[in-house]
Design a protein around this motif. Structure first.
Motif, PDB file in Angstrom:
ATOM      1  N   ALA A  85       5.800   0.680  75.410  1.00  0.00           N
ATOM      2  CA  ALA A  85       5.622   0.015  76.626  1.00  0.00           C
ATOM      3  C   ALA A  85       4.470   0.759  77.475  1.00  0.00           C
ATOM      4  CB  ALA A  85       6.821  -0.378  77.251  1.00  0.00           C
ATOM      5  N   PHE A  86       4.524   2.179  77.301  1.00  0.00           N
ATOM      6  CA  PHE A  86       3.678   2.875  78.251  1.00  0.00           C
ATOM      7  C   PHE A  86       2.673   2.728  77.360  1.00  0.00           C
ATOM      8  CE2 PHE A  86       3.644   6.701  80.857  1.00  0.00           C
ATOM      9  CZ  PHE A  86       2.415   7.329  80.440  1.00  0.00           C
ATOM     10  N   ALA A  87       2.259   3.031  76.396  1.00  0.00           N
ATOM     11  CA  ALA A  87       1.022   2.941  75.474  1.00  0.00           C
ATOM     12  C   ALA A  87       0.180   1.660  75.713  1.00  0.00           C
ATOM     13  CB  ALA A  87       1.244   3.355  74.126  1.00  0.00           C
ATOM     14  N   ASP A  88       1.092   0.880  75.352  1.00  0.00           N
ATOM     15  CA  ASP A  88       0.469  -0.735  75.601  1.00  0.00           C
ATOM     16  C   ASP A  88      -0.182  -0.688  76.935  1.00  0.00           C
ATOM     17  OD1 ASP A  88       1.105  -1.099  72.850  1.00  0.00           O
ATOM     18  OD2 ASP A  88       2.700  -2.486  73.259  1.00  0.00           O
ATOM     19  N   ALA A  89       0.755  -0.515  78.019  1.00  0.00           N
ATOM     20  CA  ALA A  89       0.085  -0.490  79.333  1.00  0.00           C
ATOM     21  C   ALA A  89      -1.166  -0.063  79.493  1.00  0.00           C
ATOM     22  CB  ALA A  89       1.362  -0.491  80.326  1.00  0.00           C
ATOM     23  N   TRP A  90      -0.892   1.226  79.072  1.00  0.00           N
ATOM     24  CA  TRP A  90      -2.368   2.164  79.306  1.00  0.00           C
ATOM     25  C   TRP A  90      -3.481   1.616  78.650  1.00  0.00           C
ATOM     26  CZ3 TRP A  90      -2.544   7.812  80.326  1.00  0.00           C
ATOM     27  CH2 TRP A  90      -3.676   8.410  80.062  1.00  0.00           C
ATOM     28  N   ARG A  91      -3.366   1.023  77.314  1.00  0.00           N
ATOM     29  CA  ARG A  91      -4.331   0.406  76.649  1.00  0.00           C
ATOM     30  C   ARG A  91      -4.903  -0.944  77.289  1.00  0.00           C
ATOM     31  NH1 ARG A  91      -4.000  -2.412  70.934  1.00  0.00           N
ATOM     32  NH2 ARG A  91      -6.058  -2.557  70.068  1.00  0.00           N
ATOM     33  N   GLY A  92      -3.656  -1.503  77.603  1.00  0.00           N
ATOM     34  CA  GLY A  92      -4.281  -2.769  78.309  1.00  0.00           C
ATOM     35  C   GLY A  92      -5.019  -2.747  79.625  1.00  0.00           C
ATOM     36  N   ARG A  95      -8.682  -1.917  78.596  1.00  0.00           N
ATOM     37  CA  ARG A  95      -9.259  -2.776  78.000  1.00  0.00           C
ATOM     38  C   ARG A  95      -9.727  -3.919  79.090  1.00  0.00           C
ATOM     39  NH1 ARG A  95      -5.883  -4.860  72.771  1.00  0.00           N
ATOM     40  NH2 ARG A  95      -8.185  -5.436  71.630  1.00  0.00           N
ATOM     41  N   ARG A  96      -8.915  -4.267  80.049  1.00  0.00           N
ATOM     42  CA  ARG A  96      -9.076  -5.392  80.892  1.00  0.00           C
ATOM     43  C   ARG A  96      -9.804  -4.816  82.007  1.00  0.00           C
ATOM     44  NH1 ARG A  96      -4.596  -8.788  84.420  1.00  0.00           N
ATOM     45  NH2 ARG A  96      -6.008 -10.076  85.249  1.00  0.00           N
ATOM     46  N   TYR A  97      -9.831  -3.448  82.667  1.00  0.00           N
ATOM     47  CA  TYR A  97     -10.597  -2.935  83.383  1.00  0.00           C
ATOM     48  C   TYR A  97     -11.364  -1.733  83.006  1.00  0.00           C
ATOM     49  CZ  TYR A  97      -7.217  -5.775  86.354  1.00  0.00           C
ATOM     50  OH  TYR A  97      -6.457  -6.841  86.480  1.00  0.00           O
ATOM     51  N   PRO A  98     -12.374  -1.935  82.389  1.00  0.00           N
ATOM     52  CA  PRO A  98     -13.012  -0.596  81.717  1.00  0.00           C
ATOM     53  C   PRO A  98     -13.558   0.394  82.780  1.00  0.00           C
ATOM     54  CG  PRO A  98     -14.337  -2.672  81.304  1.00  0.00           C
ATOM     55  CD  PRO A  98     -13.008  -3.240  81.890  1.00  0.00           C
ATOM     56  N   GLY A  99     -14.276  -0.396  84.015  1.00  0.00           N
ATOM     57  CA  GLY A  99     -14.721   0.631  84.800  1.00  0.00           C
ATOM     58  C   GLY A  99     -13.730   1.317  85.861  1.00  0.00           C
ATOM     59  N   LEU A 146      -0.528  15.604  74.404  1.00  0.00           N
ATOM     60  CA  LEU A 146      -0.868  14.881  72.977  1.00  0.00           C
ATOM     61  C   LEU A 146      -0.990  13.391  73.446  1.00  0.00           C
ATOM     62  CD1 LEU A 146      -0.550  14.425  69.826  1.00  0.00           C
ATOM     63  CD2 LEU A 146       1.714  14.562  70.176  1.00  0.00           C
ATOM     64  N   LEU A 147      -0.112  12.868  74.078  1.00  0.00           N
ATOM     65  CA  LEU A 147      -0.113  11.375  74.481  1.00  0.00           C
ATOM     66  C   LEU A 147      -1.358  10.981  75.197  1.00  0.00           C
ATOM     67  CD1 LEU A 147       3.584  10.674  75.465  1.00  0.00           C
ATOM     68  CD2 LEU A 147       2.421  10.356  73.188  1.00  0.00           C
ATOM     69  N   ARG A 148      -1.934  11.756  76.299  1.00  0.00           N
ATOM     70  CA  ARG A 148      -2.960  11.481  76.837  1.00  0.00           C
ATOM     71  C   ARG A 148      -4.246  11.325  76.061  1.00  0.00           C
ATOM     72  NH1 ARG A 148      -5.972  14.541  81.880  1.00  0.00           N
ATOM     73  NH2 ARG A 148      -7.245  12.789  82.501  1.00  0.00           N
ATOM     74  N   SER A 149      -4.257  12.391  75.229  1.00  0.00           N
ATOM     75  CA  SER A 149      -5.328  12.665  74.330  1.00  0.00           C
ATOM     76  C   SER A 149      -5.655  11.408  73.448  1.00  0.00           C
ATOM     77  CB  SER A 149      -5.438  13.991  73.516  1.00  0.00           C
ATOM     78  OG  SER A 149      -5.255  15.033  74.323  1.00  0.00           O
ATOM     79  N   THR A 150      -4.285  11.225  72.736  1.00  0.00           N
ATOM     80  CA  THR A 150      -4.191  10.009  71.802  1.00  0.00           C
ATOM     81  C   THR A 150      -4.572   8.690  72.518  1.00  0.00           C
ATOM     82  OG1 THR A 150      -2.723  11.044  70.543  1.00  0.00           O
ATOM     83  CG2 THR A 150      -2.991   8.632  70.110  1.00  0.00           C
ATOM     84  N   PHE A 151      -3.965   8.316  73.695  1.00  0.00           N
ATOM     85  CA  PHE A 151      -4.296   6.983  74.131  1.00  0.00           C
ATOM     86  C   PHE A 151      -5.556   6.906  74.975  1.00  0.00           C
ATOM     87  CE2 PHE A 151       0.448   6.952  75.625  1.00  0.00           C
ATOM     88  CZ  PHE A 151       0.900   6.719  74.322  1.00  0.00           C
ATOM     89  N   HIS A 152      -6.220   8.095  75.434  1.00  0.00           N
ATOM     90  CA  HIS A 152      -7.554   8.092  75.962  1.00  0.00           C
ATOM     91  C   HIS A 152      -8.718   8.166  74.632  1.00  0.00           C
ATOM     92  CE1 HIS A 152     -10.932   8.468  78.213  1.00  0.00           C
ATOM     93  NE2 HIS A 152     -11.330   9.619  77.683  1.00  0.00           N
ATOM     94  N   GLY A 153      -8.283   8.868  73.897  1.00  0.00           N
ATOM     95  CA  GLY A 153      -9.215   8.761  72.652  1.00  0.00           C
ATOM     96  C   GLY A 153      -9.363   7.534  72.179  1.00  0.00           C
ATOM     97  N   TYR A 154      -8.137   6.637  71.668  1.00  0.00           N
ATOM     98  CA  TYR A 154      -8.235   5.512  71.298  1.00  0.00           C
ATOM     99  C   TYR A 154      -9.002   4.545  72.067  1.00  0.00           C
ATOM    100  CZ  TYR A 154      -6.575   2.039  67.902  1.00  0.00           C
ATOM    101  OH  TYR A 154      -6.508   0.921  66.969  1.00  0.00           O
ATOM    102  N   ALA A 155      -8.498   4.491  73.352  1.00  0.00           N
ATOM    103  CA  ALA A 155      -9.351   3.429  74.286  1.00  0.00           C
ATOM    104  C   ALA A 155     -10.674   3.848  74.350  1.00  0.00           C
ATOM    105  CB  ALA A 155      -8.554   3.681  75.645  1.00  0.00           C
TER     106      ALA A 155
END
Length: 195
Positions: A85-92, A95-99, A146-155
């Motif tokens: 849920a955390f990861a999906d909210a981050w990625r969402g 994606r929705r608000y790139p700036g 680790l999480l921040r690097s993974t989520f940010h890198g993927y995004a």
């Protein structure tokens, strides 16, 4: 002019955040924003000191928005369910608000704007979610990184079109969450003598 009468620091910040999503955070200028309002640049400076302050305000606004989304997503969840849920909210959000998302990755210099408690809340949410895995310091901080690097890198890679392979990015994302969950459950511990 009617548009000028309605200007406030909050309204200008929200407009700058919207503009960042349209043209990119790094492309937001006082002139571009003034054009959006149909006013001269000088009209903005009575509400926002300079571009540095405006960008800091957008960063704080975006951080608060992202934190609120994550908080709602993880409420009442634990373990893999909370992690997903955390990861999906981050990625969402990215994606929705790139700036705005780019703004959340920009450090706010001390003293430019008053730090919003939402920034600290975001850190607390992350650490709180990870405590369910039984982690303590310094492992907790390492896991956050680790999480921040993974989520940010993927995004960031996803936003720039960096995943050219035919495999669906959502499928890869799910496998990454699975892998992170296993990693967090089996986090390697160190003897105090090795620290």
């Amino acid at each position: 002019m009617m548009a000028r009468a309605g200007l406030t620091a909050e309204r200008i910040t929200r407009a700058a955040a919207d503009l960042a999503d349209e043209i990119g955070f790094d492309n937001v200028t006082m002139s571009a924003l003034a054009k959006k309002f149909g006013v001269k640049d000088a009209s903005l400076y009575s509400h926002v000191k300079n571009l540095r302050e405006l960008r800091a305000r957008v960063s704080m606004l975006a951080a608060a928005e992202k934190t609120a989304l994550i908080a709602d997503a993880v409420a009442g969840r634990a373990g893999r369910d909370a992690l997903a849920a955390f990861a999906d909210a981050w990625r969402g959000y990215a994606r929705r608000y790139p700036g705005r998302y780019t703004a959340t990755q920009t450090p706010v210099a001390p003293g430019v704007v008053e730090v919003d408690p939402a920034a600290a809340r975001g850190v607390e949410l992350t650490y709180g979610m990870l405590r369910a895995y039984g982690l303590t310091e310094p492992d907790l901080t390492d896991a956050v990184r680790l999480l921040r690097s993974t989520f940010h890198g993927y995004a960031a890679l996803e936003a720039s079109g960096g995943f050219a392979h035919s495999r669906d990015t959502d499928s890869s994302w799910e496998r990454i969450i699975d892998a992170l969950h296993v990693t967090l459950e089996q986090w390697p511990t160190r003897d105090k003598e090795q620290q």
